[in-house]
Design an enzyme around this catalytic site. Structure first.
Site, short mmCIF file in Angstrom:
data_model
loop_
_atom_site.label_atom_id
_atom_site.label_comp_id
_atom_site.label_asym_id
_atom_site.label_seq_id
_atom_site.Cartn_x
_atom_site.Cartn_y
_atom_site.Cartn_z
N ILE A 22 56.24 64.06 44.37
CA ILE A 22 57.42 63.68 45.13
C ILE A 22 58.96 63.89 45.78
O ILE A 22 58.89 64.36 46.63
CB ILE A 22 57.57 61.93 44.50
CG1 ILE A 22 56.32 61.38 43.67
CG2 ILE A 22 58.71 60.49 45.03
CD1 ILE A 22 56.76 60.14 43.31
N THR A 26 68.35 66.13 41.96
CA THR A 26 69.40 66.78 40.99
C THR A 26 69.25 66.71 39.59
O THR A 26 69.41 68.02 39.23
CB THR A 26 70.86 66.16 40.60
OG1 THR A 26 71.03 64.75 42.12
CG2 THR A 26 72.39 66.87 40.63
N TYR A 27 68.78 66.02 38.85
CA TYR A 27 68.50 65.67 37.39
C TYR A 27 67.29 66.56 36.80
O TYR A 27 66.57 66.25 36.07
CB TYR A 27 68.63 65.02 36.51
CG TYR A 27 70.72 65.47 36.73
CD1 TYR A 27 70.97 66.28 35.82
CD2 TYR A 27 71.25 64.84 37.73
CE1 TYR A 27 72.13 66.04 36.22
CE2 TYR A 27 72.88 64.93 38.01
CZ TYR A 27 73.16 65.61 36.97
OH TYR A 27 74.55 66.04 37.22
N LYS A 62 59.05 61.41 36.13
CA LYS A 62 60.33 61.44 35.50
C LYS A 62 61.13 62.86 35.37
O LYS A 62 60.74 62.42 33.99
CB LYS A 62 62.01 61.21 35.79
CG LYS A 62 63.12 61.68 36.00
CD LYS A 62 63.86 60.71 36.94
CE LYS A 62 65.21 60.82 37.46
NZ LYS A 62 66.33 60.48 37.85
N ASP A 163 75.90 54.65 41.43
CA ASP A 163 75.38 55.62 41.91
C ASP A 163 74.53 54.68 42.79
O ASP A 163 73.10 55.00 43.27
CB ASP A 163 74.33 56.57 41.58
CG ASP A 163 74.73 58.15 41.98
OD1 ASP A 163 75.45 58.00 43.42
OD2 ASP A 163 73.81 58.26 41.53
#
Ligand SMILES: Nc1ncnc2c1ncn2[C@@H]1O[C@H](COP(=O)(O)OP(=O)(O)OP(=O)(O)O)[C@@H](O)[C@H]1O
Ligand SMILES: [Mg+2]
Lengths: 417, 328
Positions: A22, A26-27, A62, A163
């Site tokens: 996907i 950043t992480y 993730k 964020d």
């Protein structure tokens, strides 16, 4: 005995089939997955269930990048990953993305979330394609209501998200808002510590609250409400309302004054004044505030939110037979979110009671697509490189995002203090 | 009191009844009978005291926050409910728990610094690469099921002190009683506010307002702990004695619950407040008893006995089965 050998209890590949890739954030990298099927059968081997009882059909996994690419050693888990793991495990609310499980395997962390087909950035982009169409007023109202519900829950649990931006607010195919990306979120009850001390920079610049721009060390949940105000404006106008440029950190690592961003806010709201914000002169960057108008004279003749709102409604073709404009109370809500003084800014709880939601006696739907014809395109999933192993994939640009996302300012965040 | 404690993973997954704790530990013992026979260890609470004191020393070296040490102690307790201590190197578990707790409590330490400080303090640490701490971190998080947020009694104490008008000294005393409570199972049994109430109760009974520390046998350096938040327990400067002597605790317990109301307005306020509150009185009484019994067992504490007990199985680690903590 040396060390504490770690043997994982569950393996990603025993339980999930990766459908595709996907995004590269950043992480970490995010993959789409479904439950593992036994070969030759279309039935999943195990059916993951949401706590509310329904089956979970698809997942977003993730995978956190090791600090160094291709690192084959355990290097210690980053603080932002730890925060996200701990908070997602702890929290549970219909307007927060649901964490299914965490798998620690092959020196990597895999956070398995329930999949959400859309996000607000994608929805905004879809409407900004020609012919430009406004986000229907009912969808807008439902989105905002769900966001505030999720935010109230976070704040009641002493969590500041820090964020919030359209890309981090997901929407399922059934119109449920799911606030995601808690990688920057923090508990704020720790009394001993100024919250500032950990991380120097928070919140992507366009959504950053004025007290942060002015160097405040004691920020509060109010920074999330400013960000939600910006998101509200962006849903109305289909562009970021305060699209500034981030001033880079200089070599001495001093955090620079974000003059440009302050100017963008000032062009619409005017610069903050002491009469409206009594603690303003106490802000560390207060002296710099006087320099904003030298670089951006526009702040001397701000257009004001009323005019901005009227222009926006007009330019976005609200008012046609298909798209009645939002209720006038929307403007009042927006004003109270984009309030300079964080003490006067609306809280999530107050926002939920605002006439925009309560006015006509019928609360907004929990399905923001209710009654809509529009079909939003599904999230782009790249099936080219979809193995999720330990090997490092080439640094892939984020896919599934509008082109203009490439123009977004680099996200300068220091998550790990 | 934390509005969200009842929804927390601590309340839902890491709080047990006493019989549940007994069963879990019996299972561990059954599965590791040989190790138990071969490596006897002192009372669990004494081992806890040893671990706490070791952590406190490390915390002082590294100027860590008290809250991080408390969180590390909770992680260690939870971990050893699931993994037999004799199969691990407790020093590595301690170092890793502190490393992880510091990230959770927003005072992160670099992994190499953590390794260096731990190795300096504990020659028995047995590892020289920081990746071992990294690997142990995976094991720890996995055993804790990623439930890393801890609710401590300190915050409840901060809320309770003004309600009962505790003096600075009394608050400090209660604070160190809370520190001591981490050497019991209480944090696995009761909500943090119950423990805070117990600490307030003991502090008030032990040091009624305006009276010098009459009942106390051990001097507490309350003011010292205020300056140095890293101190785990504001105990006497020489080292690590319990906050309360065994006999004083016993007296307090008996006195406090049997009409010591005249002992002072604070105590009677506490008793009235408790009667009206929805706080589980049985829990308060039982937890107080546990503290009294902790101070009793503390009298037999020997650092050497704990240290040597650990050293034996750590040394024999290879033969004792270095299968580590990875589940089989
Ligand atoms: N549950 C989900 N369902 C579908 N897509 C998701 C999900 N979670 C994340 N994504 C996609 O992956 C992207 C990155 O996820 P996330 O924001 O959590 O990671 P990140 O590394 O913090 O990224 P960034 O720093 O860019 O915000 C999201 O913007 C979204 O496009
Ligand atoms: Mg994101």
């Amino acid at each position: 005995m040396n060390g504490t050998p770690y043997t994982p209890q569950r393996h990603i590949n025993d339980h999930y089939d990766i459908v595709g890739f996907i995004s590269s954030g950043t992480y970490g990298r995010v993959y789409k997955a479904v439950c593992k099927r036994t070969p030759g059968s279309s039935q999943p081997t195990t059916q993951a269930k949401h706590p509310d009882g329904r089956n979970i059909e698809a997942f977003a996994i993730k995978k956190f990048k090791p600090d160094k690419e291709g690192e084959l050693q355990y290097t210690g888990i980053s603080q932002s990953a730890i925060r996200e793991m701990a908070l997602c495990t702890e929290l549970s609310h219909p307007a927060l993305i649901h964490l299914v499980e965490i798998i620690l395997e092959s020196k990597c962390i895999f956070m398995v979330f329930e999949y959400a087909e859309h996000d607000l950035l994608q929805i905004i982009h879809h409407h900004s394609l020609l012919p430009r169409t406004p986000i229907p007023a009912s969808a807008l109202r439902s989105c905002m209501y769900q966001i505030f519900s999720g935010l109230l829950y976070l704040h009641q649990n002493w969590v500041i998200h820090r964020d919030l931006k359209p890309a981090n607010i997901m929407v399922t195919s059934s119109g449920a808002i799911k606030i995601g990306d808690l990688g920057l979120a923090r508990l704020f009850y720790k009394p001993l510590h100024a919250l500032f001390s950990g991380d120097k920079v928070v919140v992507t610049i366009w959504y950053r609250a004025p007290e942060l721009l002015l160097g405040s060390r004691h920020y509060t949940p109010a920074i999330d409400l400013w960000a939600v105000g910006c998101i509200f404006a962006e849903l109305l106008s289909l562009r970021p309302i305060f699209k500034g440029e981030e001033a880079k950190q200089d070599s001495k690592k001093a955090v620079p004054f974000q003059r440009n961003q302050m100017g963008k806010i000032g062009e619409i709201l005017g610069l903050p004044k002491k009469v409206d914000w009594p603690l303003l002169p106490a802000m560390p960057e207060f002296p710099n505030l006087q320099t904003v108008n030298m670089h951006n004279p526009g702040v001397n003749r701000p257009i004001g939110l009323d005019k901005w709102y009227r222009n926006t409604i007009q330019n976005n073709n609200y008012g046609g037979p298909q798209s009645p404009p939002p209720d006038d109370s929307a403007l009042d809500l927006l004003k109270k979110l984009l309030e300079y003084d964080p003490l006067k800014r609306l809280t999530a709880e107050q926002a939920l009671k605002h006439p925009y939601f309560t006015g006509d006696g019928k609360l907004p739907s929990w399905n923001c697509f209710e009654g809509l014809e529009t079909k939003y395109p599904p999230r782009k999933v790249s099936t080219e490189a979809h193995e999720i192993g330990t090997g490092s994939l080439p640094g892939t640009k984020r896919s599934g995002l509008p082109d203009d996302s490439l123009l977004r300012p680099p996200q300068k965040k220091m998550r790990d203090g | 009191m934390a509005a969200n404690y009842w929804d927390s993973t601590q309340a839902k997954f890491w709080t047990f009844t006493k019989p549940e704790l007994v069963d879990m530990r019996k299972d561990l013992e059954k599965a590791n009978q040989q190790l138990y026979n071969k490596y006897p260890l002192p009372d669990r609470r004494l081992m806890s005291i040893y671990i706490q004191q070791q952590l406190t020393k490390l915390g002082r070296r590294m100027s860590l926050r008290q809250q991080a040490l408390a969180t590390a102690q909770v992680y260690i307790k939870r971990f050893y409910l699931r993994v037999e201590m004799r199969k691990t190197n407790p020093y590595l578990i301690m170092a890793t728990a502190v490393y992880l707790a510091c990230k959770m409590e927003e005072c992160p330490q670099h992994i190499r610094l953590m390794l260096g400080e731990a190795a300096r303090q504990w020659p028995e640490l047995g590892v020289s690469e920081s990746s071992k701490i990294g690997e142990c971190e995976f094991a720890l998080i996995s055993q804790l099921s990623s439930r890393l947020i801890c609710h401590h009694p300190y915050r409840s104490l901060t809320e309770l002190s003004p309600i009962f008008g505790l003096s600075n000294e009394e608050t400090q005393l209660a604070h160190s009683i809370i520190n001591d409570s981490y050497n019991t199972d209480l944090i696995l049994l009761y909500p943090p506010h119950v423990l805070a109430i117990v600490a307030v109760f003991l502090a008030v009974v032990l040091r009624p307002a305006g009276q010098p520390a009459g009942l106390q046998a051990h001097s507490t350096h309350a003011s010292a702990s205020q300056q140095s938040p890293t101190q785990a327990s504001p105990t006497s400067a020489t080292g690590f004695s319990p906050t309360v002597s065994s006999s004083a605790a016993q007296q307090a317990f008996l006195g406090g619950f049997s009409g010591l109301k005249q002992a002072g307005p604070k105590l009677s306020k506490l008793v009235d407040w408790l009667a009206e509150s929805k706080v589980d009185m049985n829990a308060v009484v039982d937890a107080t008893q546990e503290m009294v019994s902790l101070y009793d067992v503390w009298e037999s504490y020997s650092e050497r006995a704990c240290k040597e007990g650990i050293t034996k199985f750590v040394k024999d680690g290879g033969t004792a089965g270095s299968s580590g903590v990875g589940p089989k």
